[in-house]
Design a protein around this motif. Structure first.
Motif, PDB file in Angstrom:
ATOM      1  N   GLN A   9       0.833  -1.208   0.000  1.00 62.03           N
ATOM      2  CA  GLN A   9       0.000   0.000   0.000  1.00 62.03           C
ATOM      3  C   GLN A   9       0.868   1.259   0.000  1.00 62.03           C
ATOM      4  N   ALA A  10       1.939   1.259   0.786  1.00 59.78           N
ATOM      5  CA  ALA A  10       2.852   2.407   0.827  1.00 59.78           C
ATOM      6  C   ALA A  10       3.521   2.602  -0.532  1.00 59.78           C
ATOM      7  N   LYS A  16       1.879   6.360  -7.157  1.00 56.29           N
ATOM      8  CA  LYS A  16       0.802   7.239  -7.632  1.00 56.29           C
ATOM      9  C   LYS A  16       1.211   8.706  -7.526  1.00 56.29           C
ATOM     10  N   THR A  17       1.920   9.064  -6.466  1.00 57.16           N
ATOM     11  CA  THR A  17       2.383  10.443  -6.292  1.00 57.16           C
ATOM     12  C   THR A  17       3.360  10.828  -7.399  1.00 57.16           C
ATOM     13  N   ARG A  18       4.285   9.922  -7.724  1.00 56.60           N
ATOM     14  CA  ARG A  18       5.271  10.201  -8.776  1.00 56.60           C
ATOM     15  C   ARG A  18       4.602  10.306 -10.142  1.00 56.60           C
ATOM     16  N   VAL A  19       3.666   9.426 -10.422  1.00 60.61           N
ATOM     17  CA  VAL A  19       2.988   9.458 -11.721  1.00 60.61           C
ATOM     18  C   VAL A  19       2.141  10.719 -11.839  1.00 60.61           C
ATOM     19  N   ALA A  20       1.496  11.126 -10.753  1.00 67.01           N
ATOM     20  CA  ALA A  20       0.662  12.332 -10.774  1.00 67.01           C
ATOM     21  C   ALA A  20       1.487  13.584 -11.074  1.00 67.01           C
ATOM     22  N   ALA A  21       2.777  13.542 -10.762  1.00 69.25           N
ATOM     23  CA  ALA A  21       3.640  14.699 -11.003  1.00 69.25           C
ATOM     24  C   ALA A  21       4.050  14.824 -12.477  1.00 69.25           C
ATOM     25  N   LEU A  22       3.818  13.789 -13.270  1.00 70.56           N
ATOM     26  CA  LEU A  22       4.173  13.839 -14.685  1.00 70.56           C
ATOM     27  C   LEU A  22       3.159  14.675 -15.459  1.00 70.56           C
ATOM     28  N   SER A  23       3.654  15.422 -16.423  1.00 62.20           N
ATOM     29  CA  SER A  23       2.746  16.190 -17.281  1.00 62.20           C
ATOM     30  C   SER A  23       2.049  15.236 -18.246  1.00 62.20           C
ATOM     31  N   ASP A  24       0.941  15.695 -18.812  1.00 60.85           N
ATOM     32  CA  ASP A  24       0.240  14.889 -19.816  1.00 60.85           C
ATOM     33  C   ASP A  24       1.154  14.601 -21.006  1.00 60.85           C
ATOM     34  N   ASP A  58      -3.580   7.272 -15.135  1.00 60.02           N
ATOM     35  CA  ASP A  58      -2.249   7.066 -14.570  1.00 60.02           C
ATOM     36  C   ASP A  58      -1.587   5.785 -15.077  1.00 60.02           C
ATOM     37  N   GLU A  59      -2.021   5.321 -16.252  1.00 58.62           N
ATOM     38  CA  GLU A  59      -1.467   4.105 -16.830  1.00 58.62           C
ATOM     39  C   GLU A  59      -0.898   4.394 -18.217  1.00 58.62           C
ATOM     40  N   VAL A  60      -0.127   3.456 -18.728  1.00 62.10           N
ATOM     41  CA  VAL A  60       0.331   3.556 -20.111  1.00 62.10           C
ATOM     42  C   VAL A  60      -0.905   3.717 -20.988  1.00 62.10           C
ATOM     43  N   LEU A  61      -0.870   4.697 -21.864  1.00 64.26           N
ATOM     44  CA  LEU A  61      -2.005   4.956 -22.744  1.00 64.26           C
ATOM     45  C   LEU A  61      -2.048   3.875 -23.826  1.00 64.26           C
ATOM     46  N   THR A  62      -3.170   3.203 -23.952  1.00 66.33           N
ATOM     47  CA  THR A  62      -3.254   2.033 -24.833  1.00 66.33           C
ATOM     48  C   THR A  62      -3.978   2.291 -26.152  1.00 66.33           C
ATOM     49  N   GLU A  63      -4.461   3.472 -26.377  1.00 66.71           N
ATOM     50  CA  GLU A  63      -5.247   3.720 -27.588  1.00 66.71           C
ATOM     51  C   GLU A  63      -4.456   3.435 -28.858  1.00 66.71           C
ATOM     52  N   GLU A  64      -3.185   3.840 -28.909  1.00 70.63           N
ATOM     53  CA  GLU A  64      -2.363   3.577 -30.101  1.00 70.63           C
ATOM     54  C   GLU A  64      -2.133   2.084 -30.293  1.00 70.63           C
ATOM     55  N   LYS A 142       7.857  -8.742 -12.094  1.00 65.34           N
ATOM     56  CA  LYS A 142       6.694  -8.937 -11.228  1.00 65.34           C
ATOM     57  C   LYS A 142       5.931  -7.626 -11.128  1.00 65.34           C
ATOM     58  N   ARG A 143       4.625  -7.753 -11.129  1.00 60.31           N
ATOM     59  CA  ARG A 143       3.726  -6.608 -11.243  1.00 60.31           C
ATOM     60  C   ARG A 143       3.106  -6.229  -9.900  1.00 60.31           C
ATOM     61  N   LEU A 144       3.027  -4.932  -9.665  1.00 59.29           N
ATOM     62  CA  LEU A 144       2.281  -4.395  -8.536  1.00 59.29           C
ATOM     63  C   LEU A 144       1.036  -3.742  -9.121  1.00 59.29           C
ATOM     64  N   GLY A 145      -0.131  -4.336  -8.850  1.00 58.75           N
ATOM     65  CA  GLY A 145      -1.384  -3.797  -9.369  1.00 58.75           C
ATOM     66  C   GLY A 145      -2.011  -2.835  -8.376  1.00 58.75           C
ATOM     67  N   ARG A 146      -3.299  -2.649  -8.515  1.00 60.45           N
ATOM     68  CA  ARG A 146      -4.025  -1.713  -7.646  1.00 60.45           C
ATOM     69  C   ARG A 146      -4.522  -2.367  -6.363  1.00 60.45           C
ATOM     70  N   GLY A 147      -4.346  -3.682  -6.261  1.00 55.75           N
ATOM     71  CA  GLY A 147      -4.675  -4.362  -5.015  1.00 55.75           C
ATOM     72  C   GLY A 147      -6.028  -5.039  -4.961  1.00 55.75           C
ATOM     73  N   LYS A 148      -6.752  -5.049  -6.062  1.00 55.44           N
ATOM     74  CA  LYS A 148      -8.074  -5.678  -6.079  1.00 55.44           C
ATOM     75  C   LYS A 148      -8.007  -7.142  -6.500  1.00 55.44           C
ATOM     76  N   GLY A 149      -6.937  -7.543  -7.172  1.00 56.29           N
ATOM     77  CA  GLY A 149      -6.740  -8.941  -7.534  1.00 56.29           C
ATOM     78  C   GLY A 149      -7.435  -9.406  -8.797  1.00 56.29           C
ATOM     79  N   TYR A 150      -7.991  -8.498  -9.599  1.00 56.17           N
ATOM     80  CA  TYR A 150      -8.707  -8.893 -10.810  1.00 56.17           C
ATOM     81  C   TYR A 150      -7.816  -9.700 -11.760  1.00 56.17           C
ATOM     82  N   TYR A 151      -6.645  -9.162 -12.068  1.00 55.66           N
ATOM     83  CA  TYR A 151      -5.765  -9.822 -13.035  1.00 55.66           C
ATOM     84  C   TYR A 151      -5.157 -11.090 -12.458  1.00 55.66           C
ATOM     85  N   ASP A 152      -4.812 -11.096 -11.192  1.00 62.21           N
ATOM     86  CA  ASP A 152      -4.270 -12.310 -10.572  1.00 62.21           C
ATOM     87  C   ASP A 152      -5.281 -13.452 -10.674  1.00 62.21           C
ATOM     88  N   ALA A 153      -6.526 -13.164 -10.354  1.00 61.87           N
ATOM     89  CA  ALA A 153      -7.577 -14.186 -10.420  1.00 61.87           C
ATOM     90  C   ALA A 153      -7.815 -14.617 -11.865  1.00 61.87           C
TER      91      ALA A 153
END
Length: 166
Positions: A9-10, A16-24, A58-64, A142-153
């Motif tokens: 969680q930490a 999230k703080t570091r990603v939020a500091a990035l410009s669009d 706050d994720e890699v943009l996937t539209e392209e 190894k991936r750190l997700g958002r903590g809900k476990g959707y992809y792991d399941a």
């Protein structure tokens, strides 16, 4: 176990703080770098059926990536999350126009409606490649997700299905 959960969680909060500091513009630039590397990867080049995510701010943009996959004639599958039970399915996306007409969730991402049963489900159909979102990745991949476990399941279900266990 509680210590590991707290550490994750930490780490999520710090990332999230570091990603939020990035410009669009910087997010767009980095997403383009990731996309270009993916487009040259042999697994992507050879895949016919790909599961990918519709990106959040706050994720890699996937539209392209989605545009490229359709241009190359790949079958694309996207998640449909069920928040009540942390269940996720990958359902076929038929076109870019289809993507634009999907309903928005409370997370402000598009996904097929819960009562939309007309789409092919990827688990039964098989996938060649799954692109997953992640807040962070370590040097071993190894991936750190958002903590809900959707992809792991979902990955567990894929493994069981491929071994002939429903």
């Amino acid at each position: 176990m509680a210590a590991l959960r707290a550490a994750k969680q930490a780490l999520r909060k710090a990332i999230k703080t570091r990603v939020a500091a990035l410009s669009d513009e910087e997010k767009q630039r980095q997403s383009l770098v990731v996309s270009q590397k993916l487009f040259r990867h042999p697994k992507y080049v050879s895949c016919k059926r790909i599961a990918l995510f519709l990106s959040m701010h706050d994720e890699v943009l996937t539209e392209e990536i989605i545009k490229d996959a359709f241009k190359l004639g790949k079958s694309c599958f996207i998640p449909r999350y069920e928040r009540s039970c942390s269940h996720m399915d990958m359902l076929q996306l038929t076109s870019l126009q289809d993507m634009e007409t999907l309903p928005l969730t409370s997370w402000n991402i598009r996904q097929p409606a819960e009562d939309d049963n007309s789409r092919e489900e990827a688990l039964a159909a098989g996938l060649d490649l799954i692109l997953m979102p992640g807040l962070g990745f370590d040097l071993m991949g190894k991936r750190l997700g958002r903590g809900k476990g959707y992809y792991d399941a979902y990955l567990e279900r894929c493994i069981k299905y491929s071994q002939g266990k429903p």
